[in-house]
Write a protein that holds these residues in place. Structure first.
Motif, short mmCIF file in Angstrom:
data_model
loop_
_atom_site.label_atom_id
_atom_site.label_comp_id
_atom_site.label_asym_id
_atom_site.label_seq_id
_atom_site.Cartn_x
_atom_site.Cartn_y
_atom_site.Cartn_z
N LEU A 43 2.33 59.75 13.68
CA LEU A 43 1.00 59.16 13.49
C LEU A 43 -0.34 59.77 14.01
O LEU A 43 -1.11 60.03 12.96
N SER A 44 -0.06 61.27 14.55
CA SER A 44 -0.54 62.26 15.21
C SER A 44 -0.83 62.19 14.00
O SER A 44 -2.44 63.27 13.48
N LEU A 45 0.40 63.14 13.14
CA LEU A 45 0.23 64.06 11.68
C LEU A 45 -0.47 63.30 10.83
O LEU A 45 -1.02 63.52 9.99
N TYR A 46 -0.81 62.31 10.87
CA TYR A 46 -0.96 60.97 9.97
C TYR A 46 -2.55 61.42 9.65
O TYR A 46 -3.80 61.19 8.63
N VAL A 47 -2.84 61.47 11.00
CA VAL A 47 -4.48 61.63 11.69
C VAL A 47 -5.04 62.18 11.18
O VAL A 47 -6.21 62.74 11.34
N GLY A 48 -4.09 63.55 10.51
CA GLY A 48 -4.67 65.04 10.98
C GLY A 48 -5.11 65.52 12.45
O GLY A 48 -5.62 66.65 12.64
N ARG A 49 -3.94 65.28 13.59
CA ARG A 49 -3.80 65.56 14.51
C ARG A 49 -2.40 66.63 14.73
O ARG A 49 -2.05 65.80 15.60
N PRO A 50 -2.51 67.67 14.32
CA PRO A 50 -1.04 68.08 14.47
C PRO A 50 -0.51 68.91 16.02
O PRO A 50 0.07 68.90 16.45
N ASP A 51 -2.53 69.04 16.41
CA ASP A 51 -1.90 69.51 17.45
C ASP A 51 -1.43 69.01 19.06
O ASP A 51 -0.85 68.77 20.56
N LEU A 52 -1.47 67.29 18.57
CA LEU A 52 -0.80 66.43 19.85
C LEU A 52 0.53 66.18 19.12
O LEU A 52 0.94 65.13 20.48
N VAL A 53 1.46 66.07 18.25
CA VAL A 53 2.94 66.24 18.08
C VAL A 53 3.54 67.29 19.59
O VAL A 53 3.12 68.47 19.54
#
Length: 65
Positions: A43-53
């Protein structure tokens, strides 16, 4: 065993097709992740937040000689 702090989190639930759940379980087992962490990372990747992966894509590749 204590888990490292992953930042503020909130629970989310949803229903998925049975076939998707089976595939999710297979992928989770392959990657050695918890279901919760796999979903959070996807979900983090889907919403454009790879920093939260936190774990997805962090697999260590075997060294070759």
């Amino acid at each position: 065993m204590a888990q490292p702090y992953k930042g503020p989190r909130i629970g989310v639930s949803g229903r998925v097709p049975v076939a998707v759940k089976h595939l999710l379980d297979q992928k989770r087992a392959e990657l050695g992740l918890t279901e919760s962490q796999l979903i959070a990372d996807v979900l983090s990747l889907y919403v454009g937040r790879p920093d939260l992966v936190r774990e997805l894509g962090q697999e260590v590749l075997p060294l070759t000689a």
